[in-house]
Motif scaffolding. Sequence first.
Motif, PDB file in Angstrom:
ATOM      1  N   SER A 121     -10.882  21.703  38.996  1.00  0.00           N
ATOM      2  CA  SER A 121      -9.530  22.161  38.694  1.00  0.00           C
ATOM      3  C   SER A 121      -9.318  23.565  39.250  1.00  0.00           C
ATOM      4  O   SER A 121     -10.278  24.313  39.456  1.00  0.00           O
ATOM      5  N   ILE A 122      -8.048  23.893  39.511  1.00  0.00           N
ATOM      6  CA  ILE A 122      -7.658  25.211  40.001  1.00  0.00           C
ATOM      7  C   ILE A 122      -6.526  25.711  39.116  1.00  0.00           C
ATOM      8  O   ILE A 122      -5.535  25.005  38.903  1.00  0.00           O
ATOM      9  N   LEU A 123      -6.663  26.925  38.595  1.00  0.00           N
ATOM     10  CA  LEU A 123      -5.655  27.508  37.725  1.00  0.00           C
ATOM     11  C   LEU A 123      -4.933  28.637  38.450  1.00  0.00           C
ATOM     12  O   LEU A 123      -5.564  29.561  38.962  1.00  0.00           O
ATOM     13  N   PHE A 124      -3.609  28.548  38.511  1.00  0.00           N
ATOM     14  CA  PHE A 124      -2.757  29.621  39.036  1.00  0.00           C
ATOM     15  C   PHE A 124      -2.079  30.307  37.856  1.00  0.00           C
ATOM     16  O   PHE A 124      -1.452  29.638  37.026  1.00  0.00           O
ATOM     17  N   SER A 125      -2.156  31.642  37.786  1.00  0.00           N
ATOM     18  CA  SER A 125      -1.401  32.397  36.783  1.00  0.00           C
ATOM     19  C   SER A 125      -0.859  33.656  37.454  1.00  0.00           C
ATOM     20  O   SER A 125      -1.563  34.333  38.192  1.00  0.00           O
ATOM     21  N   VAL A 126       0.407  33.953  37.222  1.00  0.00           N
ATOM     22  CA  VAL A 126       1.062  35.032  37.945  1.00  0.00           C
ATOM     23  C   VAL A 126       0.491  36.391  37.523  1.00  0.00           C
ATOM     24  O   VAL A 126       0.206  36.636  36.352  1.00  0.00           O
ATOM     25  N   ASN A 127       0.274  37.242  38.511  1.00  0.00           N
ATOM     26  CA  ASN A 127      -0.226  38.603  38.294  1.00  0.00           C
ATOM     27  C   ASN A 127       0.219  39.403  39.509  1.00  0.00           C
ATOM     28  O   ASN A 127      -0.570  39.722  40.382  1.00  0.00           O
ATOM     29  N   SER A 128       1.513  39.695  39.590  1.00  0.00           N
ATOM     30  CA  SER A 128       2.121  40.067  40.862  1.00  0.00           C
ATOM     31  C   SER A 128       2.347  41.557  41.032  1.00  0.00           C
ATOM     32  O   SER A 128       2.720  42.267  40.106  1.00  0.00           O
ATOM     33  N   ARG A 129       2.129  42.008  42.266  1.00  0.00           N
ATOM     34  CA  ARG A 129       2.543  43.347  42.673  1.00  0.00           C
ATOM     35  C   ARG A 129       3.895  43.293  43.388  1.00  0.00           C
ATOM     36  O   ARG A 129       4.398  44.309  43.834  1.00  0.00           O
ATOM     37  N   PHE A 130       4.446  42.098  43.545  1.00  0.00           N
ATOM     38  CA  PHE A 130       5.684  41.914  44.300  1.00  0.00           C
ATOM     39  C   PHE A 130       6.761  41.354  43.382  1.00  0.00           C
ATOM     40  O   PHE A 130       6.488  40.515  42.520  1.00  0.00           O
ATOM     41  N   GLY A 131       7.992  41.796  43.604  1.00  0.00           N
ATOM     42  CA  GLY A 131       9.099  41.267  42.828  1.00  0.00           C
ATOM     43  C   GLY A 131       9.304  39.793  43.081  1.00  0.00           C
ATOM     44  O   GLY A 131       9.646  39.031  42.181  1.00  0.00           O
ATOM     45  N   ASN A 132       9.085  39.386  44.332  1.00  0.00           N
ATOM     46  CA  ASN A 132       9.200  37.983  44.706  1.00  0.00           C
ATOM     47  C   ASN A 132       8.791  37.848  46.167  1.00  0.00           C
ATOM     48  O   ASN A 132       8.486  38.844  46.833  1.00  0.00           O
ATOM     49  N   VAL A 133       8.810  36.622  46.667  1.00  0.00           N
ATOM     50  CA  VAL A 133       8.618  36.375  48.097  1.00  0.00           C
ATOM     51  C   VAL A 133       9.997  36.117  48.671  1.00  0.00           C
ATOM     52  O   VAL A 133      10.667  35.178  48.266  1.00  0.00           O
ATOM     53  N   THR A 134      10.418  36.966  49.601  1.00  0.00           N
ATOM     54  CA  THR A 134      11.798  36.887  50.095  1.00  0.00           C
ATOM     55  C   THR A 134      11.898  36.451  51.553  1.00  0.00           C
ATOM     56  O   THR A 134      13.006  36.288  52.054  1.00  0.00           O
ATOM     57  N   SER A 135      10.767  36.281  52.226  1.00  0.00           N
ATOM     58  CA  SER A 135      10.832  35.996  53.664  1.00  0.00           C
ATOM     59  C   SER A 135      10.542  34.540  53.993  1.00  0.00           C
ATOM     60  O   SER A 135      10.764  34.110  55.120  1.00  0.00           O
ATOM     61  N   GLY A 136      10.036  33.764  53.038  1.00  0.00           N
ATOM     62  CA  GLY A 136       9.718  32.381  53.364  1.00  0.00           C
ATOM     63  C   GLY A 136       8.892  31.715  52.288  1.00  0.00           C
ATOM     64  O   GLY A 136       8.792  32.190  51.152  1.00  0.00           O
TER      65      GLY A 136
ATOM     66  N   LEU B 219       1.543  25.218  32.315  1.00  0.00           N
ATOM     67  CA  LEU B 219       0.913  25.917  31.201  1.00  0.00           C
ATOM     68  C   LEU B 219       1.728  27.089  30.682  1.00  0.00           C
ATOM     69  O   LEU B 219       1.538  27.527  29.563  1.00  0.00           O
ATOM     70  N   GLY B 220       2.620  27.655  31.492  1.00  0.00           N
ATOM     71  CA  GLY B 220       3.328  28.864  31.118  1.00  0.00           C
ATOM     72  C   GLY B 220       4.514  28.616  30.202  1.00  0.00           C
ATOM     73  O   GLY B 220       4.929  27.469  29.958  1.00  0.00           O
ATOM     74  N   ASN B 221       5.069  29.707  29.700  1.00  0.00           N
ATOM     75  CA  ASN B 221       6.248  29.626  28.853  1.00  0.00           C
ATOM     76  C   ASN B 221       7.521  29.368  29.653  1.00  0.00           C
ATOM     77  O   ASN B 221       8.524  28.903  29.105  1.00  0.00           O
ATOM     78  N   LEU B 222       7.486  29.697  30.943  1.00  0.00           N
ATOM     79  CA  LEU B 222       8.647  29.528  31.810  1.00  0.00           C
ATOM     80  C   LEU B 222       8.386  28.425  32.821  1.00  0.00           C
ATOM     81  O   LEU B 222       7.242  28.174  33.213  1.00  0.00           O
TER      82      LEU B 222
ATOM     83  N   LYS C  80       7.454  41.477  36.322  1.00  0.00           N
ATOM     84  CA  LYS C  80       7.705  41.579  34.889  1.00  0.00           C
ATOM     85  C   LYS C  80       7.158  40.391  34.117  1.00  0.00           C
ATOM     86  O   LYS C  80       7.344  40.298  32.895  1.00  0.00           O
ATOM     87  N   LEU C  81       6.491  39.467  34.828  1.00  0.00           N
ATOM     88  CA  LEU C  81       5.951  38.273  34.186  1.00  0.00           C
ATOM     89  C   LEU C  81       4.446  38.397  34.012  1.00  0.00           C
ATOM     90  O   LEU C  81       3.768  39.112  34.753  1.00  0.00           O
ATOM     91  N   SER C  82       3.935  37.673  33.049  1.00  0.00           N
ATOM     92  CA  SER C  82       2.479  37.623  32.830  1.00  0.00           C
ATOM     93  C   SER C  82       1.987  36.207  33.088  1.00  0.00           C
ATOM     94  O   SER C  82       2.772  35.274  33.279  1.00  0.00           O
ATOM     95  N   GLY C  83       0.662  36.051  33.067  1.00  0.00           N
ATOM     96  CA  GLY C  83       0.077  34.739  33.252  1.00  0.00           C
ATOM     97  C   GLY C  83       0.476  33.748  32.188  1.00  0.00           C
ATOM     98  O   GLY C  83       0.465  32.534  32.423  1.00  0.00           O
ATOM     99  N   GLN C  84       0.836  34.259  31.002  1.00  0.00           N
ATOM    100  CA  GLN C  84       1.305  33.358  29.955  1.00  0.00           C
ATOM    101  C   GLN C  84       2.732  32.874  30.233  1.00  0.00           C
ATOM    102  O   GLN C  84       3.160  31.834  29.717  1.00  0.00           O
ATOM    103  N   ASP C  85       3.467  33.640  31.066  1.00  0.00           N
ATOM    104  CA  ASP C  85       4.842  33.256  31.388  1.00  0.00           C
ATOM    105  C   ASP C  85       4.891  32.179  32.470  1.00  0.00           C
ATOM    106  O   ASP C  85       5.637  31.212  32.355  1.00  0.00           O
ATOM    107  N   LEU C  86       4.118  32.382  33.536  1.00  0.00           N
ATOM    108  CA  LEU C  86       4.195  31.469  34.672  1.00  0.00           C
ATOM    109  C   LEU C  86       2.773  31.101  35.093  1.00  0.00           C
ATOM    110  O   LEU C  86       2.060  31.910  35.686  1.00  0.00           O
ATOM    111  N   ALA C  87       2.376  29.895  34.766  1.00  0.00           N
ATOM    112  CA  ALA C  87       1.015  29.451  35.062  1.00  0.00           C
ATOM    113  C   ALA C  87       0.977  27.928  35.103  1.00  0.00           C
ATOM    114  O   ALA C  87       1.801  27.248  34.472  1.00  0.00           O
ATOM    115  N   PHE C  88       0.043  27.405  35.864  1.00  0.00           N
ATOM    116  CA  PHE C  88      -0.167  25.954  35.903  1.00  0.00           C
ATOM    117  C   PHE C  88      -1.578  25.676  36.374  1.00  0.00           C
ATOM    118  O   PHE C  88      -2.261  26.522  36.934  1.00  0.00           O
ATOM    119  N   ARG C  89      -2.007  24.461  36.127  1.00  0.00           N
ATOM    120  CA  ARG C  89      -3.344  24.032  36.533  1.00  0.00           C
ATOM    121  C   ARG C  89      -3.225  22.780  37.388  1.00  0.00           C
ATOM    122  O   ARG C  89      -2.374  21.927  37.140  1.00  0.00           O
TER     123      ARG C  89
END
Length: 215
Positions: free
Chosen positions: A84-99, A126-129, A160-169
């Motif tokens: 399994s692979i777990l993705f959880s957000v931990n971003s230095r970027f507001g978003n990806v805006t170029s593609g 897995l996340g709240n959002l 402004k999001l945490s791994g509990q907000d946006l995550a999936f496995r």
Amino acid sequence: MKERLVSTGFVLGTAVILGGVWLSPAQAFSLGSSVTVTNSIRDVNTQQETVFVDPLNPQTVTVGAGLELEQFGGIWNIDLNNNSILFSVNSRFGNVTSGDDIYRFLTPDFGGPGQNSLTGFTFVPLGNLGFDQNPAITVLANNWLEVVFPLGFTDQDLTKLSGQDLAFRIDLTVEPPTPIPSPVPTPALLPGLVGLGLAVLSKKREGDSADYSDG
């Protein structure tokens, strides 16, 4: 904005080797196994991909107890577990805006004779959002797994999001090797097999000659 780092002029490769060697075909994507991970940005207009190189991340990471791919690609923590692979957000970027933001995983010891194969997956939120557009996950040829976050996958400020907000496995479907076919005779065995065949043929001819003589 993630594209700002893409255009900084770094040209180093971004393959990450998750250390160690395969101990058995059953390990799959797991701690102590070898997995190559790449991240690229695909321009939505030209479809051209640019390898994303994060100058703040090491290019080689050895995975072990308590050590994972933290902030890989500048957006996600990526954790490996058995199949399994777990993705959880931990971003230095507001978003990806170029593609589209693309992650590809490869297990180099998959798919060969006597080895497991990656055949499918299950997406587990897995996340709240939720996502505005779900990531597209595809099993590619040669056991590559591709995860694509399309442009606009969320309108949230990722910083402004945490791994509990946006995550999936991603739970991987791993098939064991199919039965190995019977070995093909090697050149070293062929003379013996030919000799055995000639002996059987000679004996049969002798038997046929005796039958004719009796007649």
